[in-house]
Design an enzyme around this catalytic site. Structure first.
Site, short mmCIF file in Angstrom:
data_model
loop_
_atom_site.label_atom_id
_atom_site.label_comp_id
_atom_site.label_asym_id
_atom_site.label_seq_id
_atom_site.Cartn_x
_atom_site.Cartn_y
_atom_site.Cartn_z
N ALA A 18 0.85 -1.20 0.00
CA ALA A 18 0.00 0.00 0.00
C ALA A 18 0.88 1.25 0.00
O ALA A 18 2.07 1.19 0.33
CB ALA A 18 -0.91 0.00 1.22
N GLY A 23 -0.13 -5.36 0.30
CA GLY A 23 -1.18 -5.38 -0.71
C GLY A 23 -0.76 -6.09 -1.97
O GLY A 23 -1.59 -6.67 -2.68
N GLU A 59 -1.26 -9.65 -1.25
CA GLU A 59 -2.71 -9.91 -1.23
C GLU A 59 -3.29 -9.94 -2.65
O GLU A 59 -4.24 -10.67 -2.92
CB GLU A 59 -3.40 -8.85 -0.36
CG GLU A 59 -3.12 -9.08 1.13
CD GLU A 59 -3.56 -7.94 2.02
OE1 GLU A 59 -4.37 -8.18 2.93
OE2 GLU A 59 -3.08 -6.80 1.83
N GLU A 65 2.88 -6.03 7.35
CA GLU A 65 2.10 -4.97 7.99
C GLU A 65 2.37 -4.83 9.48
O GLU A 65 2.24 -3.73 10.04
CB GLU A 65 0.59 -5.21 7.76
CG GLU A 65 0.12 -4.97 6.34
CD GLU A 65 0.27 -6.20 5.44
OE1 GLU A 65 -0.23 -6.15 4.31
OE2 GLU A 65 0.92 -7.18 5.86
#
Length: 719
Positions: free
Chosen positions: A68, A116, A119, A139
């Site tokens: 992110a 991300g 993911e 994270e």
């Protein structure tokens, strides 16, 4: 072209295969608000295209997707909790939307696929990685948990135990390890990546892979019976508490979320993840750790920019003074490939310096981090000498002799006579003025401070101290050399103690005054370690530093900043020093040090120290934790603020990273400025005023009052 955005595009290839190509305008791909919106739009375009039979997801850059966009987090996390939840739920729906496409999907992973980015690979039905790939969910290092489906999909792919280990440690996996654990389906050479991915996708389209079953597995409850579930999550909770403790809520929240979602399908499990992410986003720990990430990026960016400006390449280093510190600096240069001359005036000192380097390498070999080749090349890169003539061709000379201004000045003067006219000379000093030392040189423009922290091979920070006559060319070259040594350079201006020690000694002074007022040093250490989060309390830290070093340095600070740092009458540190209780170096200080029955180092509060203090300190009494923290931290915070106001350090972010890397400031508090701002500037002013009568180190500057009154932030001023 099926879809074109600024961060990604979708092309239709042959045989009904579409490719989603991430190619952001910056140097790397990351999920910012724009990219998430484009992913949603691209998915809609794919869904509505009747020619598409399968989708390949790849990157046009040298790395897949780094995660992110953290720069958006600060503003985002300041929003009300309901708005943060709406954002993360909306973003995770974009990933769901892609996962639900009516045909097979495959991710071709090159370089980093983190957060991300990882993911995004998990929403695909198949994953192929090249040998350069690193995949993970880091994270936790930001005080957060995955928010785009990572806690839902990864456990269902590789098992809850493996997934929790990935997420709670934040460590990424190389391609082969990810393959072994089931996170990817194949690993190939980089030049074969796209062909392999297309081949696998064609097999899936042809029905050779049951991609529907793979997708269903990611969306179904975890396959654990009640006993397995209880055992797995109980073990995970215990391991996380042992490793993370109570100050870091993120890993605990991950275990709780995966456990509670075990019997749920994708959408219900994802709702729990969204809620957990939102709760963490509003914690002080997340704000602090995101702040650290951004500050670290600033420091690295600034260092690279300064290094790029260097016009002189430093090919050979010399270290003068071959003790523990000199040996550590020589090792650090040598292990990173720069040959180093290690000079001293006597052979036993040289032997000690070489022994120090060999000891560090030996420990590395024991841990499997160093191989025989590295050990040999590092030791071969260190040339010991007793002669000044050996340093004549060195580009950088680092003086690391005893912390005495007269001795250092003499060595620096001699050094200048034996090196080339353009050689750079540095002093590894912790407190002595660079401007004062520069007076011994004919060419002060090529001189600066280079303050390493002990143990050199473990401590990331090097303070580079600019004197009033130091040239920018010198600073740039030394920054470049520091980066080459694998260290983090932070440039500060000259003053007594520079930045790190200047803010450390008021902290020690606050501690000493606490003891004089009747506090128990063991109780203070316990509060500062267990509650505030320092790796060592002040008494233990002083024992590690050494009472002789601390007493000498406090004298230097008193001479340099007499208005605030005058020596304290009957200072417990001085009492210990005069009693020759020097700390760890001679086994006795605040604590007595020994080896226990298992051969491990042990420490016990010294009755001798208590007896020494008794006649000089008030009767022992209990202080509550808040008062202990306030009385040692306000002086440190005040001095850090003064350093920023005086231009000793360029930004609050750099000050925070210096204390994090140089002193081990608790990461979940984010650094001293982040600690002040988490408390609130107005609250800090009120707290400091409460203790103002204790002396000048508790009295805040007018600048702090003005900042608090105007509602400003130290971070909006970061350079």
């Amino acid at each position: 072209m099926i879809y074109a955005g600024s961060s990604l595009k979708v092309n239709l290839l042959q045989d009904g295969i579409a490719e989603v190509v991430f190619d952001a305008q910056g140097s790397v791909n990351k999920f910012d608000k724009q990219t998430v919106a484009e992913l949603y739009a691209a998915t809609e375009a794919l869904k509505n295209n009747t020619e598409v039979k399968g989708v390949l997801v790849r990157s046009a850059k040298s790395t897949f997707i780094v995660g992110a966009d953290i720069t958006e987090f600060t503003e985002l996390f300041d929003m009300p909790e309901a708005e943060v939840l709406t954002w993360v739920a909306h973003t995770s729906q974009a990933f769901n939307h892609f996962e639900d496409l009516p045909f097979p999907t495959i991710a071709a992973i090159n370089g980093f696929a983190l957060g991300g980015g990882c993911e995004m690979t998990l929403v695909c039905d198949l994953r192929v990685a090249d040998t350069s790939a690193s995949i993970g969910l880091p994270e936790v290092k930001l005080g957060l948990m995955p928010g785009f489906g990572g806690t839902v999909r990864l456990p269902r792919l590789i098992g809850a135990d493996n997934a929790l280990e990935w997420m709670t440690t934040g460590r990424d996996r190389k391609a082969d390890k990810a393959l072994n654990e089931g996170a990817v389906d194949a690993v190939v050479a980089p030049d074969k990546l796209i062909d392999a991915a297309i081949s696998m996708l064609k097999d899936a389209i042809a029905g050779k892979f049951n991609w529907q079953a793979r997708r269903a597995q990611k969306q179904a409850p975890l396959k654990l019976n009640k006993n397995e579930s209880m055992m797995s999550f109980s073990t995970a909770k215990a391991m996380v508490f042992a490793q993370a403790g109570k100050h870091y809520p993120a890993p605990h929240m991950m275990v709780e979320t995966v456990a509670n979602a075990a019997r749920l399908g994708r959408d219900e499990a994802l709702a729990l993840e969204n809620q957990g992410f939102t709760k963490l986003a509003k914690t002080a720990a997340a704000k602090a750790q995101v702040g650290i990430f951004l500050a670290d990026q600033l420091v690295k960016s600034k260092g690279k920019k300064q290094a790029k400006a260097a016009t002189k390449e430093l090919k050979q280093t010399a270290v003068l003074g071959a003790g523990i510190m000199g040996g550590g600096i020589a090792y650090q240069s040598a292990v990173k490939g720069t040959p180093v001359i290690m000079k001293d005036i006597n052979q036993p000192a040289l032997d000690l310096g070489l022994k120090e380097a060999a000891k560090i390498l030996g420990k590395g070999m024991e841990l499997g981090k160093v191989d025989a080749k590295t050990m040999a090349s590092t030791l071969n890169n260190i040339v010991p000498t007793l002669e000044y003539s050996a340093i004549k061709d060195c580009d950088l000379v680092i003086e690391a002799v005893v912390e005495n201004p007269k001795v250092k000045a003499m060595v620096l003067k001699e050094t200048e006579q034996h090196v080339a006219a353009d050689a750079i000379i540095c002093s590894n000093t912790s407190t002595i003025s660079i401007n004062q030392l520069a007076k011994s040189l004919d060419k002060p423009e090529r001189f600066c401070g280079m303050h390493f922290f002990n143990p050199v091979h473990k401590m990331p920070l090097v303070e580079i101290i600019r004197g009033e006559n130091t040239s920018e060319a010198t600073i740039s070259a030394v920054v470049a050399a520091t980066l080459k040594m694998g260290k983090t350079p932070i440039v500060v201006n000259d003053c007594p103690g520079f930045l790190v020690n200047r803010v450390l000694f008021p902290y020690f002074a606050g501690f000493s005054q606490l003891l004089i007022d009747g506090a128990d040093f063991v109780a203070v250490d316990k509060v500062m370690e267990k509650i505030f989060g320092w790796p060592m309390g002040p008494a233990y830290l002083l024992d590690v530093v050494g009472m002789d070093t601390a007493d000498h340095a406090s004298g230097v600070m008193a001479d340099g900043i007499p208005e605030r740092m005058q020596k304290i009458a009957n200072d417990p540190v001085t009492l210990l020093y005069k009693a020759q209780r020097l700390g760890q170096k001679n086994g006795k200080g605040f604590y007595n040090f020994s080896i226990d029955k298992r051969g491990k180092p042990a420490k016990a509060a010294a009755d001798e120290a208590y007896a020494l203090f008794a006649e000089h300190c008030a009767a022992k009494r209990d202080f509550d934790a808040d008062e202990i923290i306030a009385r040692v931290m306000i002086p440190m915070a005040n001095e850090a603020i003064r350093c920023l106001e005086e231009g000793i350090v360029a930004s609050a972010a750099e000050a925070d990273m210096a204390l994090l890397y140089g002193l081990g400031f608790p990461p979940f508090r984010g650094g001293v400025f982040r600690y002040i701002e988490t408390m609130g500037l107005t609250n800090f002013v009120t707290l400091a005023d409460k203790y103002a009568d204790l002396g000048p180190i508790y009295q805040i500057s007018d600048g702090v009052r003005q900042m608090a009154a105007s509602g400003k932030s130290y971070f909006s001023q970061s350079a």
